[in-house]
Design a protein around this motif. Structure first.
Motif, PDB file in Angstrom:
ATOM      1  N   ARG A  76       1.804  -1.145  -2.239  1.00 39.30           N
ATOM      2  CA  ARG A  76       2.105  -0.926  -3.747  1.00 39.30           C
ATOM      3  C   ARG A  76       0.910  -1.522  -4.306  1.00 39.30           C
ATOM      4  NH1 ARG A  76       6.788  -3.597  -1.647  1.00 39.30           N
ATOM      5  NH2 ARG A  76       8.475  -2.183  -1.803  1.00 39.30           N
ATOM      6  N   VAL A  77       0.062  -2.506  -3.981  1.00 39.02           N
ATOM      7  CA  VAL A  77      -1.013  -2.880  -4.686  1.00 39.02           C
ATOM      8  C   VAL A  77      -2.205  -1.904  -4.660  1.00 39.02           C
ATOM      9  CG1 VAL A  77      -2.876  -4.309  -4.616  1.00 39.02           C
ATOM     10  CG2 VAL A  77      -0.883  -5.270  -4.648  1.00 39.02           C
ATOM     11  N   ALA A  78      -2.282  -1.260  -3.389  1.00 44.45           N
ATOM     12  CA  ALA A  78      -3.159  -0.262  -3.199  1.00 44.45           C
ATOM     13  C   ALA A  78      -2.833   1.214  -3.970  1.00 44.45           C
ATOM     14  CB  ALA A  78      -3.179   0.231  -1.586  1.00 44.45           C
ATOM     15  N   PRO A  83      -4.183   5.339  -7.597  1.00 44.70           N
ATOM     16  CA  PRO A  83      -3.088   6.152  -7.321  1.00 44.70           C
ATOM     17  C   PRO A  83      -3.434   7.813  -7.185  1.00 44.70           C
ATOM     18  CG  PRO A  83      -3.324   5.871  -9.740  1.00 44.70           C
ATOM     19  CD  PRO A  83      -4.342   5.002  -9.055  1.00 44.70           C
ATOM     20  N   ASP A  84      -4.860   8.081  -7.579  1.00 45.36           N
ATOM     21  CA  ASP A  84      -5.348   9.443  -7.201  1.00 45.36           C
ATOM     22  C   ASP A  84      -5.356   9.716  -5.895  1.00 45.36           C
ATOM     23  OD1 ASP A  84      -4.878   9.926 -10.041  1.00 45.36           O
ATOM     24  OD2 ASP A  84      -6.883   9.157 -10.358  1.00 45.36           O
ATOM     25  N   GLN A  85      -5.786   8.860  -4.885  1.00 49.22           N
ATOM     26  CA  GLN A  85      -6.343   8.961  -3.538  1.00 49.22           C
ATOM     27  C   GLN A  85      -5.075   8.205  -2.566  1.00 49.22           C
ATOM     28  OE1 GLN A  85     -10.525   8.173  -3.404  1.00 49.22           O
ATOM     29  NE2 GLN A  85     -10.745  10.460  -2.962  1.00 49.22           N
ATOM     30  N   PRO A  86      -3.764   8.448  -2.583  1.00 50.41           N
ATOM     31  CA  PRO A  86      -2.992   7.552  -1.936  1.00 50.41           C
ATOM     32  C   PRO A  86      -3.242   7.394  -0.354  1.00 50.41           C
ATOM     33  CG  PRO A  86      -1.957   9.687  -2.452  1.00 50.41           C
ATOM     34  CD  PRO A  86      -3.279   9.444  -3.051  1.00 50.41           C
ATOM     35  N   LEU A  87      -3.553   8.296   0.290  1.00 46.08           N
ATOM     36  CA  LEU A  87      -3.946   8.179   1.557  1.00 46.08           C
ATOM     37  C   LEU A  87      -5.099   7.437   1.999  1.00 46.08           C
ATOM     38  CD1 LEU A  87      -3.401  11.969   2.977  1.00 46.08           C
ATOM     39  CD2 LEU A  87      -1.847  10.132   3.462  1.00 46.08           C
ATOM     40  N   ARG A  88      -6.130   7.617   1.286  1.00 46.65           N
ATOM     41  CA  ARG A  88      -7.355   6.551   1.311  1.00 46.65           C
ATOM     42  C   ARG A  88      -6.837   5.155   1.015  1.00 46.65           C
ATOM     43  NH1 ARG A  88     -12.516   7.048   1.798  1.00 46.65           N
ATOM     44  NH2 ARG A  88     -12.629   9.248   1.977  1.00 46.65           N
ATOM     45  N   ALA A  89      -6.134   4.909  -0.175  1.00 45.41           N
ATOM     46  CA  ALA A  89      -5.685   3.583  -0.606  1.00 45.41           C
ATOM     47  C   ALA A  89      -4.781   2.996   0.557  1.00 45.41           C
ATOM     48  CB  ALA A  89      -5.032   3.545  -2.037  1.00 45.41           C
ATOM     49  N   LEU A  90      -3.879   3.795   0.996  1.00 43.27           N
ATOM     50  CA  LEU A  90      -2.901   2.996   1.894  1.00 43.27           C
ATOM     51  C   LEU A  90      -3.459   2.658   3.331  1.00 43.27           C
ATOM     52  CD1 LEU A  90       0.467   5.287   1.038  1.00 43.27           C
ATOM     53  CD2 LEU A  90      -0.123   3.059   0.304  1.00 43.27           C
ATOM     54  N   ALA A  92      -6.840   2.168   3.711  1.00 39.59           N
ATOM     55  CA  ALA A  92      -7.530   1.068   3.765  1.00 39.59           C
ATOM     56  C   ALA A  92      -6.751  -0.082   3.673  1.00 39.59           C
ATOM     57  CB  ALA A  92      -8.713   1.172   2.493  1.00 39.59           C
ATOM     58  N   ALA A  93      -5.801  -0.087   2.993  1.00 37.60           N
ATOM     59  CA  ALA A  93      -5.077  -1.528   2.694  1.00 37.60           C
ATOM     60  C   ALA A  93      -4.294  -1.888   4.064  1.00 37.60           C
ATOM     61  CB  ALA A  93      -3.743  -1.259   1.860  1.00 37.60           C
ATOM     62  N   TYR A  94      -3.959  -0.695   4.915  1.00 39.28           N
ATOM     63  CA  TYR A  94      -3.594  -0.922   6.222  1.00 39.28           C
ATOM     64  C   TYR A  94      -4.279  -1.752   7.157  1.00 39.28           C
ATOM     65  CZ  TYR A  94      -0.679  -1.129  10.463  1.00 39.28           C
ATOM     66  OH  TYR A  94      -0.061  -1.591  11.580  1.00 39.28           O
ATOM     67  N   VAL A  95      -5.538  -1.040   7.223  1.00 42.72           N
ATOM     68  CA  VAL A  95      -6.490  -1.655   8.101  1.00 42.72           C
ATOM     69  C   VAL A  95      -6.896  -3.034   7.557  1.00 42.72           C
ATOM     70  CG1 VAL A  95      -8.936  -1.335   8.954  1.00 42.72           C
ATOM     71  CG2 VAL A  95      -7.563   0.620   8.820  1.00 42.72           C
ATOM     72  N   ALA A  96      -7.044  -3.338   6.528  1.00 43.72           N
ATOM     73  CA  ALA A  96      -7.612  -4.546   6.023  1.00 43.72           C
ATOM     74  C   ALA A  96      -6.471  -5.640   6.299  1.00 43.72           C
ATOM     75  CB  ALA A  96      -7.720  -4.805   4.551  1.00 43.72           C
ATOM     76  N   LEU A  97      -5.342  -5.198   6.156  1.00 42.40           N
ATOM     77  CA  LEU A  97      -4.244  -6.492   6.279  1.00 42.40           C
ATOM     78  C   LEU A  97      -3.924  -6.479   7.968  1.00 42.40           C
ATOM     79  CD1 LEU A  97      -1.683  -7.903   5.164  1.00 42.40           C
ATOM     80  CD2 LEU A  97      -0.390  -5.799   5.450  1.00 42.40           C
ATOM     81  N   ALA A  98      -4.064  -5.332   8.688  1.00 42.70           N
ATOM     82  CA  ALA A  98      -3.799  -5.522  10.066  1.00 42.70           C
ATOM     83  C   ALA A  98      -5.267  -6.387  10.681  1.00 42.70           C
ATOM     84  CB  ALA A  98      -4.032  -4.132  10.991  1.00 42.70           C
TER      85      ALA A  98
END
Length: 184
Positions: A76-78, A83-90, A92-98
């Motif tokens: 949600r934060v990503a 919002p214009d690059q959802p795949l990139r944002a999601l 990157a957020a997942y890799v950082a969190l993992a």
């Protein structure tokens, strides 16, 4: 005379126990972990773990739930920030969190234990929640969501087997493409 050990409030003790359980389940899996190992990691007694959660099954389901909550929150934060690059944002957020919180290992362990009658429904519900988020909140197409989930499983595998320790140039190239350069 030694100072008495300060009493930890119940909600804080519960959170500490879930953190300890996350580490134990991530390392040993659902079937390999025991409430005794979790209790030792949390610095409490095994009966106290059972009293708090009712047993290993309920504790693992809580660990899955909290890991999914962390993923959804990061997503949600990503999306809010990019919002214009959802795949990139999601991605990157997942890799950082993992990399920081072992959520990838909990997902893998949940999927591996999905034959268990209690764990399976929790794992499937979590997966469906992620899929629904990708399709309806992130507004990815079905093809984009499928590719995102497939790439996420590749990220999980690469991180779980610690492929970064490989000396192979092919492995190093894969690490670079998968973990270091999220795709648009």
């Amino acid at each position: 005379m030694t100072d008495p050990v300060p009493r930890v409030p119940g909600p804080e003790r519960r959170a500490l126990t879930i953190d300890a359980a996350t580490s134990v389940f991530a390392a040993r899996g659902y079937f390999g972990a025991s409430t005794d190992q979790i209790a030792r990691a949390a610095g409490i007694s095994q009966p106290y773990v059972v009293r708090m959660f009712g047993g290993k099954e309920a504790l693992f389901i809580e660990v899955i739930r909290q890991s999914l909550d962390r993923i959804m929150s990061a997503f949600r934060v990503a999306l809010d920030e990019n919002p214009d690059q959802p795949l990139r944002a999601l991605g990157a957020a997942y890799v950082a969190l993992a990399q920081k919180e072992q959520v990838h290992l909990i997902l893998l362990q949940a999927f591996a234990a999905s034959a268990d009658p209690a764990v399976g429904p929790a794992a499937r519900a979590g997966f469906e929640e992620l899929l629904g988020f990708l399709l309806h909140t992130a507004k990815l197409s079905a093809d984009e969501a499928e590719t995102f989930l497939a790439r996420g499983m590749l990220i999980n595998t690469v991180m779980a087997i610690d492929l970064s320790t490989s000396t192979s140039s092919d492995a190093k190239d894969l690490i670079s493409r998968v973990l270091e350069k999220p795709r648009s």
